[in-house]
Write an enzyme that holds these catalytic residues in place. Structure first.
Site, mmCIF file in Angstrom:
data_model
loop_
_atom_site.group_PDB
_atom_site.id
_atom_site.type_symbol
_atom_site.label_atom_id
_atom_site.label_comp_id
_atom_site.label_asym_id
_atom_site.label_seq_id
_atom_site.Cartn_x
_atom_site.Cartn_y
_atom_site.Cartn_z
ATOM 1 N N GLY A 224 -44.864 19.504 -69.018
ATOM 2 C CA GLY A 224 -44.827 18.272 -69.803
ATOM 3 C C GLY A 224 -44.738 17.071 -68.895
ATOM 4 O O GLY A 224 -44.597 17.190 -67.677
ATOM 5 N N LYS A 230 -43.056 14.148 -64.204
ATOM 6 C CA LYS A 230 -43.563 15.389 -64.771
ATOM 7 C C LYS A 230 -42.518 16.493 -64.702
ATOM 8 O O LYS A 230 -41.564 16.417 -63.935
ATOM 9 C CB LYS A 230 -44.799 15.856 -63.999
ATOM 10 C CG LYS A 230 -45.988 14.919 -64.033
ATOM 11 C CD LYS A 230 -47.135 15.478 -63.191
ATOM 12 C CE LYS A 230 -48.331 14.550 -63.185
ATOM 13 N NZ LYS A 230 -49.435 15.063 -62.336
ATOM 14 N N VAL A 231 -42.741 17.524 -65.515
ATOM 15 C CA VAL A 231 -41.931 18.748 -65.439
ATOM 16 C C VAL A 231 -42.888 19.895 -65.113
ATOM 17 O O VAL A 231 -43.862 20.120 -65.828
ATOM 18 C CB VAL A 231 -41.183 19.032 -66.759
ATOM 19 C CG1 VAL A 231 -40.395 20.336 -66.635
ATOM 20 C CG2 VAL A 231 -40.254 17.881 -67.110
ATOM 21 N N LYS A 246 -38.105 19.209 -62.664
ATOM 22 C CA LYS A 246 -38.271 17.878 -63.238
ATOM 23 C C LYS A 246 -38.423 16.870 -62.103
ATOM 24 O O LYS A 246 -37.492 16.632 -61.336
ATOM 25 C CB LYS A 246 -37.056 17.528 -64.104
ATOM 26 C CG LYS A 246 -37.168 16.199 -64.844
ATOM 27 C CD LYS A 246 -35.945 16.006 -65.749
ATOM 28 C CE LYS A 246 -36.007 14.700 -66.519
ATOM 29 N NZ LYS A 246 -34.831 14.521 -67.400
ATOM 30 N N ASP A 340 -29.174 11.828 -77.813
ATOM 31 C CA ASP A 340 -30.610 12.023 -78.059
ATOM 32 C C ASP A 340 -30.864 13.444 -78.542
ATOM 33 O O ASP A 340 -31.795 14.110 -78.103
ATOM 34 C CB ASP A 340 -31.414 11.729 -76.798
ATOM 35 C CG ASP A 340 -32.895 11.477 -77.108
ATOM 36 O OD1 ASP A 340 -33.204 11.130 -78.271
ATOM 37 O OD2 ASP A 340 -33.721 11.610 -76.195
#
Length: 532
Positions: A224, A230-231, A246, A340
């Site tokens: 992702g 980015k990961v 990550k 979150d």
């Protein structure tokens, strides 16, 4: 994200009739001059929400423009004037003393809403932007009065993911004709690692790529991407263990003032000792990036699984809700609010159990302390967050109520009242206990909200969880009602937004001006070399 609602319009009942505060909280409000086609200044009120830009004349709504439709920003380098250019509509020419605060928030929201589109920023020397103002009559004849390309402020732009990749490829192809820039070595010896405390730092430049031939980690695919980087899915060569890496760009952390938040995220990841919270095994940093190395949770996002199922049966909701309440209760006991909590931030492991991730918005909040910051995902925001009244850890219990409800596709909220669907009409079954749990978690008054008195223990004592052995659940001794179907192949990442294009394994190009900015602020990242 701090609220800049200077005019306190979030609590204005007349404005609330025109802006749906429950889904569009205000990020910015202020008095401005709107400049028309004849360069006449008009007193107006400018409002920025999480989705739109509003212009009011006193309490009358004059314009509403979607942030996602924004094409570019033109700003004067010698005055506080700027233009919001909407290609499919018309320009909004503004004079504002708090221009930078507004634009910083606008850019952050644009990056969130339009990750595939570049927001161009132009800087022009003249104090007046009249010649760059695209008027309605210009639009009629297809004229856009944009500045020339040489006036773009590339270092300030919000670039799309495709453009970052193009720039990276262009830079890589030009290496032979320019000074060679070495690739970053991503391994235990050449990167600074908190886990093995080697302390060795790489003197190689981090401009473009993580190599995958000679490093301890072999990059497999991209799981992702987000605003900060980015990961990656990676394999540790020495034992074939899979990890999620990550990658976090330091220049973006500086731009959005997120260095301290990321330090707290690091501390939480290293200190997490709970079965339903993801932790971190290693931390590396290079000159331009941080790398958080975490166990790979193969079942993927709960959100992706939910999308494929459309609705979870009540026993599955109970199984998930109990784990979330245990994990969030553990964080609260450490003085941490997650802030979150949402389906996208919950992973499912191969055994069907949950792992909560992403502590980027987490905050240390004391027992009688209130935080005045504004953050989170609109659909999950508690009323006290939306109204900027100050919030504490109880915002997480409101989010849990939304999560439980969304998993069942049960309710609508109208005028703060929870409305449940007709069981016969919609062919849905739900118990009185889950109704009571949702109603009590979604109390607008936080002092009446379930969890306010006894936190996670109070929630887990609710009759809804009576049939679940909580101790066995915490020990992962309960058979999960659902287990993701995962093949034995390493590349089975169907429950992630994975990309298998080799170009995606290349790190995005960082402009020289931003490299210099990171170098000046290098002392801010010293704390990432230790676990404390």
């Amino acid at each position: 994200m701090e609220s800049n609602d200077q005019l306190n319009l979030q609590n204005d009942k007349e404005v609330e009739k025109l802006i749906p505060f429950d889904i569009e909280p205000i990020l910015f409000s202020g008095k401005i001059f709107k400049i028309n086609r004849w360069s006449l200044k008009q007193d107006r009120i400018l409002i920025l929400t999480v989705r739109s830009v509003y212009v009011f004349r006193k309490k009358q709504l004059r314009k509403k423009l979607q942030i996602s439709e924004l094409g570019s920003v033109i700003k004067s380098l010698s005055s506080n004037e700027f233009i919001l250019h909407f290609p499919n509509f018309f320009d909004l020419r503004i004079q504002c003393d708090r221009r930078q605060s507004f634009l910083d928030l606008l850019k952050l929201r644009f990056a969130h809403l339009q990750s595939q589109v570049t927001l161009r920023i132009y800087g022009v020397p003249s104090a007046s932007l009249k010649e760059y103002h695209t008027t309605p009559s210009n639009k009629k004849y297809g004229i856009d009065n944009l500045p020339t390309e040489d006036m773009r402020l590339l270092d300030e732009e919000i670039k799309s993911a495709p453009e970052w990749e193009r720039e990276s490829m262009i830079t890589d192809n030009s290496k032979s004709s320019k000074k060679k820039v070495e690739e970053e070595e991503f391994d235990f010896e050449n990167s600074r690692s908190t886990k093995d405390k080697s302390g060795a730092s790489s003197d190689k430049e981090d401009h473009h790529a993580i190599t995958s031939e000679q490093d301890d980690f072999k990059l497999v695919t991209v799981l992702g991407r987000g605003t900060f980087g980015k990961v990656y899915l990676a394999e540790l060569r020495q034992n074939s263990q899979l990890y999620a890496i990550k990658s976090i760009r330091k220049d973006v952390l500086l731009e959005f003032d997120q260095v301290n938040n990321t330090k707290l995220e690091k501390d939480i990841l290293f200190s997490c000792d709970h079965p339903f919270l993801v932790g971190m095994d290693y931390l590396f940093q290079s000159s331009l990036r941080l790398y958080f190395i975490m166990p790979f949770v193969r079942g993927g996002e709960l959100y992706k699984i939910f999308q494929s199922k459309k609705r979870f049966p009540e026993n599955q909701v109970k199984f998930y809700a109990a784990q979330i309440a245990m994990a969030i209760g553990y964080l609260h006991n450490q003085g941490i609010a997650h802030r979150d909590l949402k389906l996208e931030n919950i992973l499912v492991d191969a055994d069907g159990y949950l792992k909560i991730i992403d502590y980027g918005l987490a905050k240390m909040i004391g027992q009688d302390e209130l935080s005045m910051s504004f953050c989170g995902t609109p659909e999950y925001l508690a009323p006290e967050m939306v109204s900027h009244a100050g919030h504490d850890k109880n915002v997480d219990w409101w989010a849990l109520g939304v999560l439980i409800n969304r998993n069942m596709l049960l309710m609508k909220i109208k005028n703060s009242k929870v409305i449940f669907p007709d069981k016969t009409k919609y062919k849905i079954e739900y118990s009185d206990e889950i109704v009571d749990l949702i109603v009590n978690l979604l109390q607008k008054d936080k002092t009446k909200r379930l969890g306010y008195q006894g936190d996670g223990d109070e929630i887990l004592a609710h009759p809804f969880f009576a049939s679940l052995d909580l101790k066995k659940c915490e020990g992962k001794e309960v058979e999960a009602p659902f287990k993701p179907e995962i093949s034995s192949e390493v590349l089975d990442v169907k429950f992630f937004n994975a990309k298998n294009d080799p170009k995606d394994l290349t790190e995005t190009y960082v402009p020289e001006a931003k490299i210099r900015k990171v170098e000046k602020a290098k002392d801010m990242f010293k704390d990432f070399d230790s676990k404390n």
